[in-house]
Scaffold this motif. Structure first.
Motif, short mmCIF file in Angstrom:
data_model
loop_
_atom_site.label_atom_id
_atom_site.label_comp_id
_atom_site.label_asym_id
_atom_site.label_seq_id
_atom_site.Cartn_x
_atom_site.Cartn_y
_atom_site.Cartn_z
N GLU A 23 0.82 -1.21 0.00
CA GLU A 23 0.00 0.00 0.00
C GLU A 23 0.86 1.26 0.00
N MET A 24 2.00 1.23 0.69
CA MET A 24 2.90 2.38 0.67
C MET A 24 3.44 2.61 -0.74
N LYS A 25 3.74 1.54 -1.44
CA LYS A 25 4.20 1.66 -2.83
C LYS A 25 3.13 2.32 -3.69
N ASN A 26 1.89 1.88 -3.51
CA ASN A 26 0.79 2.44 -4.31
C ASN A 26 0.54 3.90 -3.96
N ILE A 27 0.69 4.27 -2.70
CA ILE A 27 0.53 5.68 -2.31
C ILE A 27 1.63 6.51 -2.96
N TYR A 28 2.86 6.00 -2.88
CA TYR A 28 4.00 6.72 -3.46
C TYR A 28 3.81 6.92 -4.97
N ASP A 29 3.44 5.86 -5.66
CA ASP A 29 3.30 5.92 -7.12
C ASP A 29 2.04 6.67 -7.55
N GLY A 30 0.96 6.56 -6.75
CA GLY A 30 -0.32 7.13 -7.16
C GLY A 30 -0.48 8.60 -6.85
#
Length: 398
Positions: free
Chosen positions: A104-111
């Motif tokens: 989820e942290m990856k998706n927050i960073y990328d999104g």
């Protein structure tokens, strides 16, 4: 999100900014994703809230991963909702308590490329190894316990600067004199620091036994929750690692006999070495090898100490004085970023070139007399001479 804002406001009202830990000025707050690791009680939350107070609160949100909000919400949805409201800074405390944190942290960073994410985690968490690869995204820092210098500042005893290792070794007499202009008798305060000064909630006015009880609770929570959750321990593994730490606390500094230890715990050699690795990752112990030997997961360490001296007092009624000296020295040097290895001829080698022998005030030089760039580090002395250096001065490295 009103509950989150109210929770944040309550925390900010109680946080003080009169002193910031050594790490604060070293953090590159311009990075988009920042991780701060450390043991429970070390001050990670306070550091985050001190930073938050300097930001635009209309665009900044602090959450803790174990807040009831996340009983029904996830991190990604929270970040999306906050971004729509104009949020550009999201601070997440105790991220290791959230099951799918890395993906989820990856998706927050990328999104949300215009949002900064700062999070804290247990020392036991391997930030770069999870369901998602964060190695190219996150800049990670470790917050250690108080140095002796910080202990003096927080307790308003003295406000001293840091000194480099080379300064202390080469100019220790002048440095000791400089410090003692502010604190006439450093040894009494040093002994108090060794017992109850490593974590920020231990003050000179507090009850020492209450402090040590809290330290023991932190150790127990790290074993029973953080390590168990992060490494998916079975109940048997939880029991074994607690027993292992108990054995080590009675014998450190410990030159391990791996087969004997494994037999005592009724586990295999590789399992024992894995548990030792986990204890070090959790900042509960230090594993130290001989110089030039390197270290791998399945290689036995040459010496083991507890991570800091307060742990020694919390886990043992009467810790050995010699153990305290070595534990303090290794702790402060490693926290300051120095490489500490076991020496064949003395106690330790620092950065592959400086040999040290550690002892009490009657310690002799015979073990280092034929070695260049070698020092005797003595406890229970206020000042040294030549290559004899007071132990307490190494509490001013950070």
């Amino acid at each position: 999100m009103e509950k989150l804002f109210s929770f944040q406001d309550n925390l900010l009202r109680n946080v003080k900014s009169d002193y910031k830990r050594y790490l604060y000025d070293a953090i590159s707050f311009s990075e988009r994703m920042i991780a701060i690791k450390g043991i429970r009680g070390v001050g990670k939350t306070t550091l985050l809230l001190q930073y938050l107070k300097t930001q635009n609160l209309n665009k900044s949100l602090y959450v803790t991963a174990d807040h009831p909000w996340f009983y029904t919400k996830n991190l990604l949805d929270t970040a999306e909702e906050w971004h729509k409201l104009g949020g550009r800074l999201l601070i997440i405390d105790e991220v290791h308590k959230y099951k799918n944190w890395s993906s989820e942290m990856k998706n927050i960073y990328d999104g949300f490329p215009d949002m900064q994410i700062i999070f804290t985690a247990s020392s036991a968490l391997d930030i770069y190894r999870g369901e998602a690869d964060l190695s190219r995204r996150v800049l990670s820092y470790s917050l250690h316990g108080l140095s002796f210098r910080e202990y003096l500042i927080i307790n308003k005893i003295a406000h001293c600067k840091t000194y480099s290792l080379s300064d202390i070794l080469e100019n220790h007499r002048a440095i000791a004199a400089e410090i003692m202009e502010q604190i006439a008798s450093p040894l009494g305060h040093f002994k108090s620091y060794l017992r109850h000064g490593y974590l920020p909630f231990g003050t000179v006015k507090g009850n020492e036994q209450d402090y040590l009880t809290r330290v023991f609770q932190i150790i127990d929570a790290c074993l029973a929750y953080d390590l168990a959750f992060i490494n998916d321990y079975s109940a048997e593994h939880q029991s074994k690692i607690k027993k292992l730490l108990g054995i080590l606390s009675e014998t450190v500094p410990y030159i391990p006999n791996i087969l004997e230890l494994a037999t005592q715990l009724q586990i295999g050699r590789n399992t024992l070495l894995m548990l030792l690795q986990h204890l070090e990752q959790a900042a509960l112990i230090n594993l130290i090898n001989k110089t030039g030997k390197g270290f791998s997961a399945l290689q036995k360490p040459d010496k083991i100490t507890l991570e800091n001296t307060n742990f020694c007092y919390a886990l043992s009624n009467v810790p050995d004085e010699g153990s305290m000296r070595e534990t303090f020295f290794v702790n402060q040097l490693r926290n300051a970023g120095r490489n500490v290895e076991v020496s064949d001829t003395a106690d330790y080698i620092i950065d592959g070139k400086i040999t040290v022998e550690i002892g009490g005030k009657s310690k002799k030089k015979k073990q280092i007399k034929a070695i260049d760039d070698a020092f005797v580090i003595k406890d229970n002395i206020e000042t040294g001479i030549g290559n004899v250096v007071p132990l307490w001065l190494f509490g001013f490295l950070y």
